[in-house]
Design an enzyme around this catalytic site. Structure first.
Site, mmCIF file in Angstrom:
data_model
loop_
_atom_site.group_PDB
_atom_site.id
_atom_site.type_symbol
_atom_site.label_atom_id
_atom_site.label_comp_id
_atom_site.label_asym_id
_atom_site.label_seq_id
_atom_site.Cartn_x
_atom_site.Cartn_y
_atom_site.Cartn_z
ATOM 1 N N ARG A 216 0.838 -1.207 0.000
ATOM 2 C CA ARG A 216 0.000 0.000 0.000
ATOM 3 C C ARG A 216 0.865 1.247 0.000
ATOM 4 O O ARG A 216 2.086 1.183 0.036
ATOM 5 C CB ARG A 216 -0.952 -0.006 1.200
ATOM 6 C CG ARG A 216 -0.296 -0.255 2.537
ATOM 7 C CD ARG A 216 -1.343 -0.271 3.642
ATOM 8 N NE ARG A 216 -1.924 -1.586 3.823
ATOM 9 C CZ ARG A 216 -1.572 -2.438 4.791
ATOM 10 N NH1 ARG A 216 -0.612 -2.121 5.641
ATOM 11 N NH2 ARG A 216 -2.147 -3.617 4.909
ATOM 12 N N GLY A 217 0.200 2.414 -0.067
ATOM 13 C CA GLY A 217 0.888 3.702 0.046
ATOM 14 C C GLY A 217 1.880 3.946 -1.088
ATOM 15 O O GLY A 217 1.620 3.612 -2.243
ATOM 16 N N ASP A 260 9.216 -10.674 5.994
ATOM 17 C CA ASP A 260 9.633 -9.638 6.934
ATOM 18 C C ASP A 260 11.077 -9.290 6.596
ATOM 19 O O ASP A 260 11.964 -10.141 6.731
ATOM 20 C CB ASP A 260 9.513 -10.175 8.367
ATOM 21 C CG ASP A 260 9.899 -9.135 9.413
ATOM 22 O OD1 ASP A 260 10.575 -8.140 9.050
ATOM 23 O OD2 ASP A 260 9.527 -9.307 10.586
ATOM 24 N N GLY A 289 9.133 0.907 5.289
ATOM 25 C CA GLY A 289 9.579 1.712 6.415
ATOM 26 C C GLY A 289 8.444 1.937 7.393
ATOM 27 O O GLY A 289 7.278 1.759 7.061
ATOM 28 N N LYS A 294 7.984 9.453 19.076
ATOM 29 C CA LYS A 294 7.985 9.866 20.492
ATOM 30 C C LYS A 294 9.155 10.823 20.647
ATOM 31 O O LYS A 294 10.177 10.640 19.984
ATOM 32 C CB LYS A 294 8.232 8.666 21.427
ATOM 33 C CG LYS A 294 6.987 7.850 21.756
ATOM 34 C CD LYS A 294 6.203 8.467 22.879
ATOM 35 C CE LYS A 294 4.936 7.647 23.116
ATOM 36 N NZ LYS A 294 4.027 8.324 24.061
ATOM 37 N N ALA A 297 12.937 11.786 25.219
ATOM 38 C CA ALA A 297 12.792 11.442 26.642
ATOM 39 C C ALA A 297 11.730 10.367 26.851
ATOM 40 O O ALA A 297 11.825 9.560 27.776
ATOM 41 C CB ALA A 297 12.437 12.686 27.443
ATOM 42 N N ASN A 346 12.964 16.181 12.609
ATOM 43 C CA ASN A 346 11.556 16.428 12.920
ATOM 44 C C ASN A 346 11.318 16.085 14.380
ATOM 45 O O ASN A 346 11.758 15.025 14.846
ATOM 46 C CB ASN A 346 10.674 15.570 12.007
ATOM 47 C CG ASN A 346 9.261 16.091 11.927
ATOM 48 O OD1 ASN A 346 8.963 17.199 12.385
ATOM 49 N ND2 ASN A 346 8.381 15.301 11.352
ATOM 50 N N TYR A 352 13.322 7.854 13.609
ATOM 51 C CA TYR A 352 13.019 7.849 12.178
ATOM 52 C C TYR A 352 14.064 8.667 11.398
ATOM 53 O O TYR A 352 14.614 8.209 10.391
ATOM 54 C CB TYR A 352 11.618 8.421 11.970
ATOM 55 C CG TYR A 352 11.104 8.381 10.559
ATOM 56 C CD1 TYR A 352 10.720 7.173 9.972
ATOM 57 C CD2 TYR A 352 10.991 9.540 9.796
ATOM 58 C CE1 TYR A 352 10.234 7.134 8.674
ATOM 59 C CE2 TYR A 352 10.502 9.510 8.503
ATOM 60 C CZ TYR A 352 10.124 8.318 7.941
ATOM 61 O OH TYR A 352 9.642 8.281 6.672
#
Lengths: 446, 429
Positions: A216-217, A260, A289, A294, A297, A346, A352
């Protein structure tokens, strides 16, 4: 398929409201359709360097009406594209030639117009003055790119001395609807091309491609685009995505490989599948990917490990197996998908961005090894692309993400796919070890 | 007769099996079979290909699905000019379909084909009551208002009760489980042996999933990526706590834990000549060597309903000059744990072998380490018509995994079926 804002902005009433409050006006970008001409109208190639004549031959060769001198505006009010060879500008004083050429002509550029400036990698210049002048070109093209309206793009192609034959593929790409979302970029042709010019309609005819994350995508768009252009595609994705993967593979007459990519024997499995089914692979696209966002920290190690393993380590491992074996074709191409995050960083994406910056390093590091196989390895770094993933973003963040570039809109998965397809062309072998952004000239990390 | 060609097993695919009324509650047989075929086509890169034949079927079938397999082919990514036919042989359906395709390949009628099966107990056909049906059929022949009034007079409230398909034998009215319970008692199969076999099935299948064995055999469907009957965390304690559901409710040994549940699912297996496989860039997993069918008289109490394979195996072995021990793998369909254990016990029993099978000596014991090594129906579940294709693909993929088999890579497949039918087969690397 354009976003709501673009649909409003291109609607009569919406356009008037947006004009009134001074919001950016996204244009509907002209994208490649099979069978259409690269551009809708004549192109003008100016400048006195040696690359100008190469450019004229290349563009004439794809059926474009190539002008050497500006035509009478009465006859030809609009140009679909402008190419200026600045490779012979050797002093800061010479740079005024840019002004001479573009000052009046830029207004004659049609919708989704294309501007390509040709130069030299500054470091290859013969003296300090020439290096200075050549380095200046990037500032010029990036600024002109931000002045474009109606879907126009400006890009700089630096051609190393002796590498003029390597210009053909990037010029055909940039002067066409395939490069709709590639804007404000500098692309370096470091070597001459020894590959044949591919079929212009089906540039991947009779080739075998492997695409990871194809269910997908963006991966699905890559698989479909390569198949549209003639490739037989091995579609790879996680076993849990097998139903979507089967649909894509059957739609494009490819095969599905449930795998995988972080498995220890993933590379061997791909090699075995390709060797059994097709004998060899001409193009391998590392698209699979994940994100697990998060702030540093708050990020547990699992999030870190997973993102690094899938986005970077798996690519390294599989490429090692590919380079070690004999399954790569005579002029193999590897294209990895990096990200704007890997360039600009980012918030919330240390894992990432680390992995995606690593991809940029990986293609640079493996360029010589691939050249030894008569091949290339490059990366694309997508900016804001409309996918299921970005559809999950909060509305405001999403709209800001779309607007932060010269085209005032998000790109589409096919824009990334077309760019990858171009890097896989048989005569794109002058480009190696580089990362090309597909971001509409995003402000971040520019 | 001309020399027979080889029928190679090239690839298999199934959708994950789902317990009745769960993930596939709204899926039809046609939907599921199409999904299984499409996954097989994608895995093998055969979109748009014309195959020689697709054979398959379903046990629980709507009247509208009389051409189920052909309709599934039309809905799939295969070329629309691929012929297909339906068969129905209870739990042997897709194994018998596979035999049919293999035979067509072997005699040279086709080069490639698919054996497949599908079943749903969630979307099972419900028919009108037989009495009502007769009235409705007469209504079609009614000549005028008078006839209709007469027919109206025949309608009774009791006729509104629908005909629901039942898991019972037409000849005896007993369910399959009740039949097996009789056999289980006859062979004195202990409860813990049944639970151990059930536990091993779950553990083997869970391990096979974990090591990626099913990555090339299963394609997810409707959000389900693994068989949802699988209980990797099952234990002897948990199984021992279950109450008997068949036979005597107090002394019975067959529970929901050591019996297969009603299941929805579909499976398919691609067979071809080795040459066709090579031409299409596909490797051969194994060869479908031979099969033997049998049936037993369970109606008059002479034999257990699910014991037919016990009779087929010695005949198949004799035809190939093999003993029961000449196999690297045994795939014995686990309708119930007790079915497998009764089958094994019968082959070891001297009196039974002499009197029922007409053998001088029993076939003997098998190496239990070679039995259902990737799990079987107790773990996966048992969508009746899909089970045979699941087993054939599993056995072939297992054989293809290794080169160091003691007997060169040979598997025995045994599938019992309703109606006292049985079908067994030999697969070799």
């Amino acid at each position: 398929m354009s976003d709501l804002y673009t649909r409003i902005a291109t609607h009569d009433l919406g356009e008037r409201v947006i004009d009134l409050v001074g919001l950016p006006k996204p244009a509907v970008l002209r994208r490649h359709e099979p069978g259409q001409a690269p551009l809708d109208g004549p192109v003008l190639v100016g400048g006195t360097g040696e690359l100008a004549s190469v450019a004229r031959d290349v563009l004439g060769g794809v059926g474009l009406d190539v002008h050497h001198e500006p035509a009478d505006p009465e006859d030809t009010p609009r140009y679909a594209g402008l190419v200026f060879d600045a490779s012979d500008l050797a002093t800061s004083g010479d740079l005024v030639a840019l002004h001479d050429f573009f000052h009046t002509l830029v207004r004659r550029l049609g919708a989704s117009g294309r501007i390509v400036v040709l130069g030299r990698p500054p470091a290859t210049s013969e003296n300090a003055a020439a290096e200075t002048a050549q380095r200046s070109l990037e500032g010029f093209t990036r600024s002109l790119g931000k002045e474009m309206r109606a879907g126009g793009t400006v890009n700089l192609v630096e051609v190393a001395p002796g590498a003029a034959s390597g210009l053909a593929a990037p010029l055909r790409f940039l002067m066409s609807g395939r490069s709709a979302f590639v804007a404000g970029q500098r692309l370096t042709v470091s070597a001459p091309s020894t590959g044949a010019t591919p079929d212009l309609v089906r540039p991947h005819a009779d080739t075998v491609a492997v695409v990871t994350g194809a269910a997908r995508g963006i991966g699905e768009a890559i698989a479909r685009t390569l198949a549209r252009d003639g490739a037989t595609v091995v579609c790879v994705d996680l076993p849990s995505a097998g139903d979507d993967l089967a649909r894509v593979a059957n739609d494009i007459g490819g095969s599905a490989l449930q795998l995988d990519i972080t498995d220890e024997d993933a590379g061997a499995t791909i090699v075995d599948h390709v060797a059994t089914r097709h004998g060899h692979a001409d193009l391998v696209v590392h698209n699979a990917g994940v994100t697990r966002d998060k702030t540093m920290a708050g990020m547990d190690q699992q999030r870190w490990d997973m993102v690094l393993a899938i986005n970077l380590t798996a690519i390294e491992s599989i490429n090692a197996v590919l380079l070690d074996g004999d399954v790569l074709g005579a002029a193999p191409r590897i294209v990895c998908v990096s990200s704007m995050s890997g360039i600009a960083g980012n918030r919330g994406q240390t894992n990432y961005a680390t992995s995606k910056a690593g991809v940029i390093g990986h293609v640079a590091a493996l360029a010589d090894d691939m050249a030894a196989h008569d091949g290339t390895i490059n990366a694309v770094a997508p900016g804001f692309i409309e996918t299921e993933m970005t559809a999950q973003m909060p509305v405001a963040t999403r709209q800001v993400g779309r607007m932060l570039n010269s085209l005032s809109q998000g790109g589409l998965p096919i824009d990334v796919a077309e760019t990858i397809g171009f890097l896989g062309w048989s005569d794109a072998d002058g480009i190696n070890g580089t990362t090309l952004r597909v971001c509409g000239q995003n402000l971040l990390g520019a | 007769m001309t020399d027979l060609r080889e029928a190679a097993i090239v690839a298999g695919n199934r959708i994950p099996f789902a317990r009745s009324g769960t993930a596939y509650a709204r899926a039809s047989n046609l939907d599921m079979l199409t999904a299984a075929l499409d996954g097989l086509v994608a895995r093998t890169g055969l979109a748009g290909e014309t195959l020689g034949e697709v054979a398959g079927g379903a046990v629980l079938k709507h009247a509208r699905d009389f051409n189920l397999v052909r309709e599934a082919v039309l809905a799939s990514a295969l070329a629309d000019d691929t012929p297909a036919f339906d068969i129905q042989k209870a739990c042997d359906t897709s194994l018998e379909a596979t035999v049919a395709v293999a035979n067509k390949i072997r005699v040279g009628q086709i080069d490639a084909g698919i054996g497949c099966g599908v079943d749903t107990t969630s979307d099972a056909p419900v028919a009108v009551n037989d009495d009502l049906r007769k009235v409705l059929l007469q209504a079609q022949a009614a000549a005028g208002p008078g006839d209709y009034v007469k027919l109206l007079g025949q309608l009774r409230p009791s006729q509104l009760a629908p005909e629901v398909p039942r898991n019972e034998e037409a000849s005896t009215g007993l369910s399959m489980g009740e039949h097996q319970a009789i056999t289980t008692a006859e062979w004195n199969i202990p409860r813990d042996a049944q639970d151990e076999l059930a536990l091993a099935s779950h553990q083997h299948m869970a391990a096979a999933w974990e090591r990626g064995f099913f990555d090339d055999l299963v394609t997810p469907y409707l959000g389900l990526a693994r068989d949802n009957n699988l209980r990797p965390d099952s234990s002897m304690e948990k199984l021992a706590g279950l109450k008997p559901v068949f036979g005597d409710r107090d002394t019975g040994t067959m529970t929901a834990g050591n019996s297969t549940p009603l299941t929805d699912g579909a499976a398919a297996v691609l067979l071809a000549t080795p040459e066709w496989a090579a031409d299409h860039g596909l490797s051969v997993l194994a060869r479908f060597v031979d099969a033997e069918s049998s049936a037993v008289d369970y109606v008059h109490g002479h034999e257990g309903l699910l014991m037919a394979p016990v009779y087929a195996v010695p005949r198949l072995l004799a035809r190939h000059g093999l003993t029961l021990q000449d196999f690297d793998l045994y795939e014995i369909h686990e309708a119930f744990a007790a079915t497998v254990l009764s089958t094994l016990a019968a082959w070891e029993d001297e009196e039974f072998s002499r009197e029922r099978l007409g053998l001088d000596a029993p076939l003997g014991a098998i190496d239990r380490e070679r039995l259902n090594v990737a799990g079987s129906s107790l773990a996966a579940g048992h969508p009746f018509a899909a089970t045979g294709a699941r087993i054939v693909a599993t056995a072939a993929a297992l054989l293809a995994e290794r080169d160091d088999w003691e007997h060169g890579g040979r598997a025995l497949v045994s599938v019992c079926a309703a109606g006292g039918n049985g079908l067994v087969a030999i697969i070799e690397k």
